[in-house]
Design an enzyme around this catalytic site. Structure first.
Site, mmCIF file in Angstrom:
data_model
loop_
_atom_site.group_PDB
_atom_site.id
_atom_site.type_symbol
_atom_site.label_atom_id
_atom_site.label_comp_id
_atom_site.label_asym_id
_atom_site.label_seq_id
_atom_site.Cartn_x
_atom_site.Cartn_y
_atom_site.Cartn_z
ATOM 1 N N ARG A 85 -30.390 -95.777 -16.658
ATOM 2 C CA ARG A 85 -30.168 -95.146 -17.676
ATOM 3 C C ARG A 85 -28.958 -94.285 -17.907
ATOM 4 O O ARG A 85 -28.632 -93.715 -16.915
ATOM 5 C CB ARG A 85 -31.532 -94.138 -18.250
ATOM 6 N N TYR A 228 -29.311 -102.795 -19.489
ATOM 7 C CA TYR A 228 -29.913 -102.452 -18.197
ATOM 8 C C TYR A 228 -31.311 -101.422 -18.719
ATOM 9 O O TYR A 228 -30.957 -100.578 -19.575
ATOM 10 C CB TYR A 228 -29.272 -101.594 -17.253
ATOM 11 N N LYS A 237 -38.354 -96.095 -23.123
ATOM 12 C CA LYS A 237 -38.140 -94.683 -23.341
ATOM 13 C C LYS A 237 -37.551 -94.520 -24.933
ATOM 14 O O LYS A 237 -38.044 -93.334 -25.255
ATOM 15 C CB LYS A 237 -37.027 -94.313 -22.554
ATOM 16 N N HIS A 257 -44.684 -88.474 -21.146
ATOM 17 C CA HIS A 257 -44.188 -89.490 -20.107
ATOM 18 C C HIS A 257 -45.264 -89.116 -18.864
ATOM 19 O O HIS A 257 -45.169 -88.177 -17.920
ATOM 20 C CB HIS A 257 -42.787 -88.649 -19.595
ATOM 21 N N SER A 279 -39.618 -87.897 -12.150
ATOM 22 C CA SER A 279 -38.955 -88.908 -11.524
ATOM 23 C C SER A 279 -38.881 -88.452 -9.901
ATOM 24 O O SER A 279 -38.852 -87.566 -9.402
ATOM 25 C CB SER A 279 -37.835 -89.228 -12.105
ATOM 26 N N CYS A 281 -41.603 -88.586 -8.044
ATOM 27 C CA CYS A 281 -42.562 -87.861 -7.558
ATOM 28 C C CYS A 281 -43.892 -88.743 -7.250
ATOM 29 O O CYS A 281 -44.953 -88.569 -7.138
ATOM 30 C CB CYS A 281 -42.868 -86.800 -8.641
ATOM 31 N N ASP A 304 -46.542 -95.072 -16.810
ATOM 32 C CA ASP A 304 -45.372 -94.180 -17.152
ATOM 33 C C ASP A 304 -45.612 -93.397 -18.681
ATOM 34 O O ASP A 304 -44.887 -92.367 -18.768
ATOM 35 C CB ASP A 304 -43.943 -95.373 -17.234
ATOM 36 N N ARG A 396 -35.062 -102.769 -9.615
ATOM 37 C CA ARG A 396 -36.468 -102.593 -10.392
ATOM 38 C C ARG A 396 -37.282 -104.114 -10.222
ATOM 39 O O ARG A 396 -36.662 -104.940 -10.087
ATOM 40 C CB ARG A 396 -36.206 -102.561 -11.945
HETATM 41 O O1 O2Y Z 1 -32.993 -96.790 -15.065
HETATM 42 C C1 O2Y Z 1 -33.778 -97.106 -16.069
HETATM 43 O O2 O2Y Z 1 -33.377 -97.622 -17.052
HETATM 44 C C2 O2Y Z 1 -35.023 -97.065 -15.772
HETATM 45 S S1 O2Y Z 1 -35.975 -95.223 -15.926
HETATM 46 C C3 O2Y Z 1 -37.269 -95.575 -15.930
HETATM 47 C C4 O2Y Z 1 -38.200 -96.888 -15.745
HETATM 48 C C5 O2Y Z 1 -39.369 -96.914 -15.518
HETATM 49 C C6 O2Y Z 1 -40.089 -95.690 -15.615
HETATM 50 N N1 O2Y Z 1 -39.653 -94.573 -15.537
HETATM 51 C C7 O2Y Z 1 -38.331 -94.286 -15.623
HETATM 52 C C8 O2Y Z 1 -37.676 -93.077 -15.800
HETATM 53 O O3 O2Y Z 1 -36.465 -92.809 -15.786
HETATM 54 O O4 O2Y Z 1 -38.631 -92.074 -15.762
HETATM 55 MN MN MN Z 2 -40.579 -92.701 -16.437
#
Ligand code: O2Y
Ligand code: MN
Length: 615
Positions: A85, A228, A237, A257, A279, A281, A304, A396
């Protein structure tokens, strides 16, 4: 039809009562703007999925894994510049900047639209534009919502089919007036140049200048340039947290979340827990925990995101709006999360993991000994002495929730599950005890607003640096975080006596020598045992400046090697270091100025007074 760009405001997406006619208009407008070769409405069928997977294998953007070792599974390798992200390119385009708050990047919505229209102009030329109607939550459920993503990425299509209820059933929900959220996505790499030259596709198209824009007032998502994860699977998200959090505030519910689990004690008494963690944790590990305590069972509902709404009986009910897991592979192994390993044994899409010589996958932490030879996440030969990880740290797996062995039978109940306890947690080497209970709902909101977590090597920023991550929502709240706290306080008033109890946990406390004091993983069930006993009035708790603590004799140590001194350290409250913490929290709250609810300031004042009385 006039091109959307010439219409000035772009594809039309009214806020309410969108309905089917508006959907058809929006899709036509998007196609006119982006100029794909073809528009395909996805029905979510098995045949469609197989066709797309085969096309991607043929095109070289997916590798089919060995059918005996990993049946029905595939590996995707992303562009090395498109691996996570992009928080600094993620924007909340609210009409007023203060409504986005100090912790969100803000764009003026009119300017943002103008720029986006220019970027989407011709962006899908030479590609197929897919229309994906999807339901977040069981189709037709009272807590569920409908969205429609348009994308030019087949990888996004097959991933969204796993992560949401995507296809014909979701589309059939859109009647004359049905509200749906439009989510427009392009990888930003057209196959026909402005001068009409056709160019060859690449395995993972993306572009440099990514931008992920959310329009909270009109409930729209526009994402450009990345294929991605959270940037591209817009249901996750972008919709289920950023846009849904805004909808939830206006409509009296919560989009959080949080993982969701059902925990059953040896007597068969069940409780449902919603838990928010920063994150890194171990949220997925918690959601799939195998308790070390005999007779205890943890069943997975979500790992999540949770949507929570007061039910007719006045209790807070929750659903997992997703249908799959997009979990981090590195660190996941038989010893840390055997349930996840069983879940991903088949029918899984892996992204940026390493490939073994026999056509299976591998990543750091899957086994203690790495294979002698691998192909790494970039497609390069790799051996254990390579001096670099074989899998990307944010590699992932994307897998359907239904194939998780610990999935609860009520995981897709359209009415959700009644929540008994809310848990907040972070990664804290110091200060925060293993478990404490909030004195009341407001104190619980204070727990959530003050979650802090130490940075790990998995994320950007200095390792060990303590960051405030209120409600674990810092990158995910679609509006001013301080207003989110006010909303939580209001929700407490609505729920009254029916409100869940609130707890704070920390599995990561360390000794002065830097050793973890608590064994974690399946032993965390001992904490759940105390929470269960508290909910049923079976144990007393002791007042402390930081919340209600277990009496040490009530922590179940049978079968675990934990001496009195260690246990005392796990629960110790040092007034001086907590006073320093309180000062840091005040700086954190001050960022939000006078939007901070006065009750939270009072609770911080009270914390300091109590600590001073003990110092
Ligand atoms: O890098 C990403 O796009 C994934 S981020 C993510 C994916 C699944 C669950 N939680 C998260 C997060 O950043 O909290
Ligand atoms: Mn998450």
């Amino acid at each position: 039809m006039a091109s959307a760009a010439s219409a000035g405001t772009g594809p039309r997406a009214p806020r309410t009562g969108r309905g089917r006619a508006a959907l058809d208009r929006w899709v036509a407008d998007v196609a006119a703007l982006t100029r794909p070769d073809e528009v395909v409405w996805c029905d979510g069928s098995e045949e469609e999925n197989e066709r797309l997977l085969a096309q991607m294998v043929e095109a070289g953007s997916l590798i089919a894994l060995d059918d005996d070792l990993r049946p029905g599974s595939f590996l995707a390798r992303s562009d090395p510049a498109d691996v996570a992200r992009v928080e600094d390119r993620t924007f909340i385009c609210s009409e007023r900047e203060e409504d986005a708050g100090p912790t969100n990047n803000w764009h003026d919505p009119v300017d943002a639209k103008r720029r986006l229209l220019a970027r989407f102009d011709g962006a899908m030329a030479g590609r197929t534009m897919y229309v994906l109607p999807f339901s977040m939550g069981p189709v037709g459920g009272a807590i569920s919502q409908i969205g429609v993503q348009v994308t030019d990425s087949p990888y996004v299509v097959v991933s969204m089919r796993i992560m949401t209820r995507m296809g014909a059933d979701a589309l059939a929900q859109i009647g004359e007036d049905t509200f749906w959220v439009p989510a427009l996505h392009s990888v930003g790499q057209p196959l026909i140049d402005a001068d009409g030259t056709r160019r060859a596709d690449v395995a993972w198209p993306a572009c440099e200048n990514k931008t992920i824009d959310h329009f909270p007032e009109t409930r729209e998502i526009w994402s450009f340039g990345s294929g991605y994860g959270g940037n591209a699977l817009l249901a996750k998200k972008c919709f289920a947290l950023r846009i849904a959090s805004v909808m939830a505030r206006e409509e009296g519910w919560l989009a959080e979340h949080m993982l969701l689990v059902r925990v059953t004690n040896p007597q068969g008494r069940a409780m449902h827990i919603a838990a928010a963690f920063s994150s890194a944790c171990g949220k997925t590990n918690f959601a799939m925990m195998m308790p070390s305590l005999p007779g205890w069972r943890v069943e997975t509902i979500g790992d999540d995101i949770a949507w929570l709404r007061p039910g007719a009986d006045g209790r807070l009910r929750a659903i997992n709006p997703e249908a799959g897991f997009f979990g981090v592979a590195p660190g996941t192994g038989r010893s840390t999360n055997p349930v996840a390993m069983d879940t991903i044994a088949r029918d899984t899409i892996f992204t940026n993991v390493a490939l073994t010589e026999d056509g299976d996958v591998w990543w750091e932490g899957m086994t203690t000994e790495p294979p002698a030879r691998l192909t790494d996440w970039r497609g390069e030969p790799w051996t254990p002495d390579a001096g670099r990880p074989a899998a990307h740290p944010n590699a992932r797996f994307t897998v359907g929730a239904a194939q998780c062995p610990s999935i609860s039978e009520d995981w897709d109940d359209p009415d959700g599950v009644p929540i008994d306890a809310i848990v907040f947690g972070g990664r804290r080497a110091t200060n925060v005890p293993l478990v404490s209970e909030a004195e009341d709902w407001g104190h619980g909101v204070f727990f959530g607003a003050t979650i802090s977590s130490e940075q790990t090597a998995a994320a950007e920023g200095p390792v060990g640096e303590l960051r405030l991550d209120p409600f674990a929502m810092l990158p995910f709240c679609g509006y001013n975080m301080a207003d989110h706290w006010a909303h939580w306080l209001r929700m407490g008033e609505t729920l009254g006596e029916g409100a869940p109890r609130v707890f704070r946990v920390n599995w990561f406390r360390k000794s002065p020598e830097g050793k973890f004091l608590w064994p974690g993983f399946g032993e965390n069930a001992r904490v759940l045992e105390w929470i269960d006993a508290r909910l049923h009035g079976e144990v007393e708790a002791e007042a402390s400046p930081v919340g209600l603590l277990p009496r040490l004799e009530d922590v179940d140590r049978e079968g675990v090697d934990l001496d009195d001194e260690t246990l005392a350290q796990i629960f110790a409250v040092d007034p001086d270091s907590w006073l320093a913490e309180a000062e840091r929290l005040r700086e954190g709250l001050d960022r939000y100025g006078d939007r901070v609810p006065p009750r939270l300031v009072e609770l911080l004042d009270e914390l300091e007074e109590r600590l001073r009385a003990r110092a």
